[in-house]
Design a protein around this motif. Structure first.
Motif, short mmCIF file in Angstrom:
data_model
loop_
_atom_site.label_atom_id
_atom_site.label_comp_id
_atom_site.label_asym_id
_atom_site.label_seq_id
_atom_site.Cartn_x
_atom_site.Cartn_y
_atom_site.Cartn_z
N GLN A 92 0.83 -1.21 0.00
CA GLN A 92 0.00 0.00 0.00
C GLN A 92 0.87 1.26 0.00
O GLN A 92 0.52 2.25 -0.64
CB GLN A 92 -0.94 0.01 1.21
CG GLN A 92 -2.02 -1.04 1.16
CD GLN A 92 -2.94 -0.85 -0.03
OE1 GLN A 92 -3.34 0.25 -0.35
NE2 GLN A 92 -3.26 -1.95 -0.69
N ILE A 93 1.98 1.22 0.72
CA ILE A 93 2.90 2.36 0.73
C ILE A 93 3.49 2.58 -0.65
O ILE A 93 3.59 3.72 -1.13
CB ILE A 93 4.00 2.15 1.79
CG1 ILE A 93 3.39 2.23 3.19
CG2 ILE A 93 5.13 3.17 1.63
CD1 ILE A 93 4.30 1.77 4.30
N LEU A 104 -1.20 3.78 10.00
CA LEU A 104 -0.81 3.20 8.71
C LEU A 104 -1.35 4.03 7.56
O LEU A 104 -0.64 4.27 6.58
CB LEU A 104 -1.28 1.76 8.61
CG LEU A 104 -0.88 1.02 7.34
CD1 LEU A 104 0.64 0.95 7.21
CD2 LEU A 104 -1.46 -0.38 7.33
N THR A 105 -2.59 4.48 7.66
CA THR A 105 -3.17 5.28 6.59
C THR A 105 -2.44 6.61 6.45
O THR A 105 -2.26 7.11 5.34
CB THR A 105 -4.67 5.52 6.86
OG1 THR A 105 -5.30 4.24 7.03
CG2 THR A 105 -5.34 6.23 5.70
N THR A 106 -1.98 7.19 7.54
CA THR A 106 -1.20 8.41 7.48
C THR A 106 0.21 8.13 6.94
O THR A 106 0.78 8.98 6.26
CB THR A 106 -1.14 9.07 8.88
OG1 THR A 106 -2.47 9.35 9.29
CG2 THR A 106 -0.33 10.34 8.87
N LEU A 107 0.73 6.95 7.21
CA LEU A 107 2.05 6.57 6.69
C LEU A 107 2.03 6.41 5.18
O LEU A 107 3.02 6.69 4.51
CB LEU A 107 2.50 5.26 7.36
CG LEU A 107 3.88 4.73 7.02
CD1 LEU A 107 4.96 5.73 7.45
CD2 LEU A 107 4.11 3.39 7.69
N ILE A 108 0.92 6.00 4.63
CA ILE A 108 0.79 5.83 3.18
C ILE A 108 0.73 7.21 2.54
O ILE A 108 -0.12 8.02 2.91
CB ILE A 108 -0.47 5.00 2.84
CG1 ILE A 108 -0.34 3.59 3.41
CG2 ILE A 108 -0.70 4.96 1.34
CD1 ILE A 108 -1.62 2.78 3.34
N PRO A 109 1.60 7.50 1.59
CA PRO A 109 1.59 8.82 0.95
C PRO A 109 0.23 9.12 0.31
O PRO A 109 -0.39 8.27 -0.32
CB PRO A 109 2.68 8.70 -0.12
CG PRO A 109 3.60 7.66 0.40
CD PRO A 109 2.71 6.67 1.10
N LEU A 168 -10.02 0.67 2.82
CA LEU A 168 -9.57 0.60 4.22
C LEU A 168 -10.24 -0.56 4.95
O LEU A 168 -9.59 -1.29 5.71
CB LEU A 168 -9.88 1.90 4.96
CG LEU A 168 -8.86 3.01 4.88
CD1 LEU A 168 -9.28 4.20 5.73
CD2 LEU A 168 -7.49 2.55 5.28
N ASP A 169 -11.54 -0.73 4.74
CA ASP A 169 -12.26 -1.83 5.39
C ASP A 169 -11.77 -3.19 4.91
O ASP A 169 -11.60 -4.11 5.70
CB ASP A 169 -13.76 -1.70 5.17
CG ASP A 169 -14.37 -0.59 6.01
OD1 ASP A 169 -13.73 -0.18 7.00
OD2 ASP A 169 -15.48 -0.14 5.66
N ARG A 170 -11.52 -3.30 3.61
CA ARG A 170 -11.01 -4.57 3.06
C ARG A 170 -9.63 -4.90 3.63
O ARG A 170 -9.36 -6.03 4.01
CB ARG A 170 -10.98 -4.49 1.53
CG ARG A 170 -10.75 -5.80 0.85
CD ARG A 170 -10.92 -5.77 -0.67
NE ARG A 170 -10.65 -4.51 -1.33
CZ ARG A 170 -11.58 -3.67 -1.78
NH1 ARG A 170 -12.86 -3.94 -1.60
NH2 ARG A 170 -11.25 -2.55 -2.39
N PHE A 171 -8.76 -3.89 3.72
CA PHE A 171 -7.43 -4.10 4.30
C PHE A 171 -7.56 -4.53 5.76
O PHE A 171 -6.88 -5.45 6.20
CB PHE A 171 -6.58 -2.83 4.20
CG PHE A 171 -5.18 -3.00 4.70
CD1 PHE A 171 -4.18 -3.44 3.85
CD2 PHE A 171 -4.85 -2.78 6.03
CE1 PHE A 171 -2.89 -3.63 4.30
CE2 PHE A 171 -3.56 -2.96 6.49
CZ PHE A 171 -2.59 -3.39 5.63
N TYR A 172 -8.44 -3.86 6.49
CA TYR A 172 -8.63 -4.20 7.90
C TYR A 172 -9.11 -5.64 8.04
O TYR A 172 -8.56 -6.41 8.84
CB TYR A 172 -9.62 -3.24 8.56
CG TYR A 172 -9.98 -3.65 9.96
CD1 TYR A 172 -9.08 -3.46 11.00
CD2 TYR A 172 -11.18 -4.27 10.25
CE1 TYR A 172 -9.37 -3.86 12.30
CE2 TYR A 172 -11.50 -4.67 11.54
CZ TYR A 172 -10.59 -4.47 12.55
OH TYR A 172 -10.88 -4.88 13.82
#
Length: 160
Positions: free
Chosen positions: A70-71, A111-116, A147-151
């Motif tokens: 994802q990153i 993690l979502t904030t870490l992803i550009p 996001l829900d699918r990743f979770y």
């Protein structure tokens, strides 16, 4: 005690994923930061059974690989916007917290904030949503679904 050690290793692993260049010093800093954070938050006692701990350790590798993927995708997307290959469609997106625990919310937002291309704006407790600013989102529903699918697929087994 084993639950604390597993959390320490997992958090340190996430710390090392966030760094581009890993050295012994980075590992030591990650262990110190993770240990201090866990101790301050009161996670030094664990009532988890060993099979739950082992399961979380086993699912951490797919979680880490999916997070890295994802990153990379986020880096490519932001690069396309910066280089003018694509026009950005910024938006604020409210993502329901759902059945995430407080730890799960923390990992999702971090993690979502870490992803550009995406950053946490706030967590609204009264409406149970996490608000993100997303650099390029044509359809907010797709961002929420991703996001829900990743979770559900990767994070829930490690950080519920």
């Amino acid at each position: 005690m084993s639950g604390f050690l597993v959390r320490l290793v997992l958090l340190s692993g996430v710390w090392l994923l966030a760094l581009g260049d890993v050295s012994f010093g980075d590992l030591v800093i990650g262990l110190l930061l993770s240990g201090g954070l866990l101790w301050l938050l009161g996670y030094h006692h664990s009532s988890r059974t060993p099979h739950v701990v082992v399961g979380r350790v086993m699912y951490f590798v797919p979680f880490a690989c999916a997070a890295l993927y994802q990153i990379i995708l986020g880096t490519i997307d932001v690069s396309a916007v910066i280089l003018g290959r694509r026009e950005a469609k910024p938006a604020y997106v409210a993502v329901p917290i759902g059945d995430r625990t407080p730890n799960g919310v923390a990992v999702t937002t971090w993690l979502t904030t870490l992803i550009p291309g995406s950053a946490l704006v706030e967590i609204e407790d009264e409406s149970s949503v996490m608000v993100f600013h997303v650099l390029d989102v044509a359809e907010p529903g797709q961002f929420i679904d991703n996001l829900d699918r990743f979770y559900q697929r990767y994070q829930r087994q490690v950080f519920p």
